[in-house]
Design a protein around this motif. Structure first.
Motif, mmCIF file in Angstrom:
data_model
loop_
_atom_site.group_PDB
_atom_site.id
_atom_site.type_symbol
_atom_site.label_atom_id
_atom_site.label_comp_id
_atom_site.label_asym_id
_atom_site.label_seq_id
_atom_site.Cartn_x
_atom_site.Cartn_y
_atom_site.Cartn_z
ATOM 1 N N LEU A 3 6.737 1.747 13.592
ATOM 2 C CA LEU A 3 7.261 2.929 12.913
ATOM 3 C C LEU A 3 6.490 3.102 11.611
ATOM 4 C CD1 LEU A 3 9.421 5.186 12.599
ATOM 5 C CD2 LEU A 3 10.824 3.501 11.385
ATOM 6 N N ALA A 4 5.776 4.216 11.496
ATOM 7 C CA ALA A 4 5.071 4.537 10.262
ATOM 8 C C ALA A 4 5.811 5.679 9.570
ATOM 9 C CB ALA A 4 3.635 4.947 10.563
ATOM 10 N N ASP A 49 -2.994 5.667 12.285
ATOM 11 C CA ASP A 49 -3.113 4.323 12.840
ATOM 12 C C ASP A 49 -4.391 3.706 12.288
ATOM 13 O OD1 ASP A 49 -3.540 2.048 14.352
ATOM 14 O OD2 ASP A 49 -2.975 2.973 16.248
ATOM 15 N N TYR A 50 -4.242 2.628 11.542
ATOM 16 C CA TYR A 50 -5.390 2.016 10.867
ATOM 17 C C TYR A 50 -6.480 1.622 11.858
ATOM 18 C CZ TYR A 50 -8.066 -1.152 7.875
ATOM 19 O OH TYR A 50 -9.084 -1.761 7.184
ATOM 20 N N TYR A 51 -6.089 1.269 13.087
ATOM 21 C CA TYR A 51 -7.061 0.742 14.039
ATOM 22 C C TYR A 51 -7.822 1.826 14.807
ATOM 23 C CZ TYR A 51 -5.222 -3.894 13.175
ATOM 24 O OH TYR A 51 -4.864 -5.065 12.580
ATOM 25 N N ARG A 52 -7.452 3.067 14.638
ATOM 26 C CA ARG A 52 -8.208 4.125 15.313
ATOM 27 C C ARG A 52 -9.535 4.352 14.616
ATOM 28 N NH1 ARG A 52 -4.913 9.232 17.642
ATOM 29 N NH2 ARG A 52 -6.843 10.217 16.921
ATOM 30 N N SER A 55 -9.321 7.051 12.029
ATOM 31 C CA SER A 55 -8.188 6.935 11.106
ATOM 32 C C SER A 55 -8.528 7.539 9.747
ATOM 33 C CB SER A 55 -7.805 5.464 10.924
ATOM 34 O OG SER A 55 -6.788 5.333 9.944
ATOM 35 N N VAL A 56 -7.534 8.204 9.137
ATOM 36 C CA VAL A 56 -7.729 8.769 7.799
ATOM 37 C C VAL A 56 -7.310 7.798 6.708
ATOM 38 C CG1 VAL A 56 -7.472 11.143 8.625
ATOM 39 C CG2 VAL A 56 -5.445 9.886 7.829
ATOM 40 N N ILE A 57 -6.840 6.625 7.081
ATOM 41 C CA ILE A 57 -6.474 5.603 6.098
ATOM 42 C C ILE A 57 -7.751 4.986 5.544
ATOM 43 C CG2 ILE A 57 -5.295 3.408 5.728
ATOM 44 C CD1 ILE A 57 -3.393 4.165 7.972
ATOM 45 N N PRO A 58 -7.936 4.970 4.226
ATOM 46 C CA PRO A 58 -9.157 4.391 3.651
ATOM 47 C C PRO A 58 -9.311 2.934 4.061
ATOM 48 C CG PRO A 58 -7.940 5.626 1.992
ATOM 49 C CD PRO A 58 -7.048 5.520 3.192
ATOM 50 N N PRO A 59 -10.459 2.554 4.600
ATOM 51 C CA PRO A 59 -10.627 1.177 5.066
ATOM 52 C C PRO A 59 -10.856 0.192 3.925
ATOM 53 C CG PRO A 59 -12.669 2.389 5.342
ATOM 54 C CD PRO A 59 -11.648 3.390 4.851
#
Length: 399
Positions: A3-4, A49-52, A55-59
């Motif tokens: 759940l995000a 989803d960080y693993y995609r 992903s738009v989450i800054p790595p």
């Protein structure tokens, strides 16, 4: 992450709006007007989803990730843990664990490659000719991991009866039956052990059917395929089918403390008779191993001991004491059975001549500590491969 929760900016960056449909295997929670609330269940995380790959989450940088892994191993040593099985979902993770191995980090690691919902497909692993066991005593391929459903505290686990107060919600299926059977069969044929996450009874039946079909088509003794979790009260014959198929039950006793009160909120105590069925599984001759599923519950193996024996939630409620097991049984789930689950029973899991020199010295004898205080036991010294990697007294002196 089952759940995000995202704010409006994150939703906009990920392209999630009121027009976005629920994807297969996921649900976007919406308010009465149809607008996303920000709660994204299972595969609905999309580009959050960080693993995609998109992903738009800054790595994080490679250096940050490696520093985090090194710090994680140090924390494991504080808890007396010499090795662990870890799920990986991207190539960089596999590279980083190889870096740790090359650096001589003292941890025995098995990689469970997420073959679905991942940047690494089952087909990629099979195409390289990799099999379970490839590697050495420090780093090896453990097999393939895939997840059928979500977690019950979020009402995502795939169950048969609707969740109380939600007449249309029987959970989320992340991998449909046909795909699950295809991936399990492909992995099995290639010599890759499969670990299937299944929590709800409906998900467990899906996993059992996939394994049943695969093993009927291509029998292989000693495969040690695993069902991960399966801690909700089992339906008739589910545990027996696991045993008869030669499956291992890989579950988390400490979830009783970490999530037990949440289970009660969702289902009510009456419906939780038979939850975390450790005694019944062992009495049937089913092989069971315990793990933390960190960060879902704390790393401490001694919390597992307490939960398996005392079965207390964080609020102090006892969930079905008839499923409690002894300290000796619980210790075996964390040692000899865990080694068996990793195909390592000849080298690890017990203190015997000829086995790897992984051992700990603890602050108290677990056989003499009251059940409710087992989680208070502390590790004084951890030795991995004959080398002292942690000493509590030395750490105290440095502080």
């Amino acid at each position: 992450v089952h759940l995000a929760v995202a704010n409006s900016l994150a939703l906009r960056l990920a392209g999630i709006s009121r027009e976005t449909p629920n994807p297969p295997g996921g649900t976007i929670d919406r308010d009465a007007s149809g607008e996303p609330t920000g709660a994204l269940r299972e595969r609905a995380k999309g580009r959050l989803d960080y693993y995609r790959a998109d992903s738009v989450i800054p790595p994080l940088t490679a250096a940050q990730r490696l520093d985090g892994l090194r710090a994680g191993v140090r924390t494991l040593h504080e808890y007396g843990i010499a090795g662990f099985h870890v799920m990986v979902a991207e190539v960089d993770e596999i590279f980083e664990y190889q870096r740790l191995r090359a650096e001589g980090v003292r941890a025995r690691i098995q990689l469970l490659i997420r073959g679905v919902e991942s940047q690494i497909r089952v087909e990629d692993v099979v195409g390289l000719g990799l099999t379970t066991g490839f590697g050495d005593d420090w780093l090896r391929i453990g097999g393939i991991k895939m997840s059928v459903d979500g977690v019950c505290v979020c009402r995502n686990a795939a169950v048969y009866e609707p969740y109380p107060g939600e007449p249309e919600n029987c959970g989320i299926v992340r991998i449909e039956q046909d795909e699950l059977e295809e991936k399990v069969a492909l992995s099995h044929k290639a010599g890759l052990r499969v670990s299937v996450h299944a929590i709800g009874q409906r998900a467990v039946d899906m996993a059992l059917l996939a394994f049943d079909k695969t093993l009927a088509a291509e029998p292989r003794p000693g495969h040690r395929h695993r069902i991960e979790h399966a801690y909700l009260p089992p339906r008739p014959n589910q545990l027996e089918r696991m045993r008869d198929l030669g499956l291992l039950l890989s579950t988390q006793p400490s979830f009783i403390e970490s999530f037990g009160d949440g289970w009660i909120d969702v289902f009510g105590e009456k419906e939780l008779r038979g939850v975390m069925p450790l005694r019944r599984a062992l009495s049937l001759g089913l092989r069971v191993q315990a793990n933390s599923d960190f960060p879902c519950s704390p790393m401490s193996p001694f919390l597992h001991l307490k939960s398996a024996v005392a079965r207390q939630t964080r609020a102090g409620k006892v969930l079905d004491p008839s499923e409690a097991i002894s300290v000796g049984q619980a210790l075996r789930l964390l040692t000899t059975e865990a080694a068996y689950a990793g195909f390592e029973e000849r080298t690890r899991g017990s203190l015997e001549l000829g086995k790897l020199a992984d051992l700990i010295i603890v602050s108290a004898d677990p056989y003499r500590v009251p059940a409710e205080a087992l989680d208070q036991i502390r590790v004084d010294t951890t030795i991995v491969g004959g080398e002292v990697v942690f000493e509590r007294a030395a750490q105290g002196a440095r502080a």
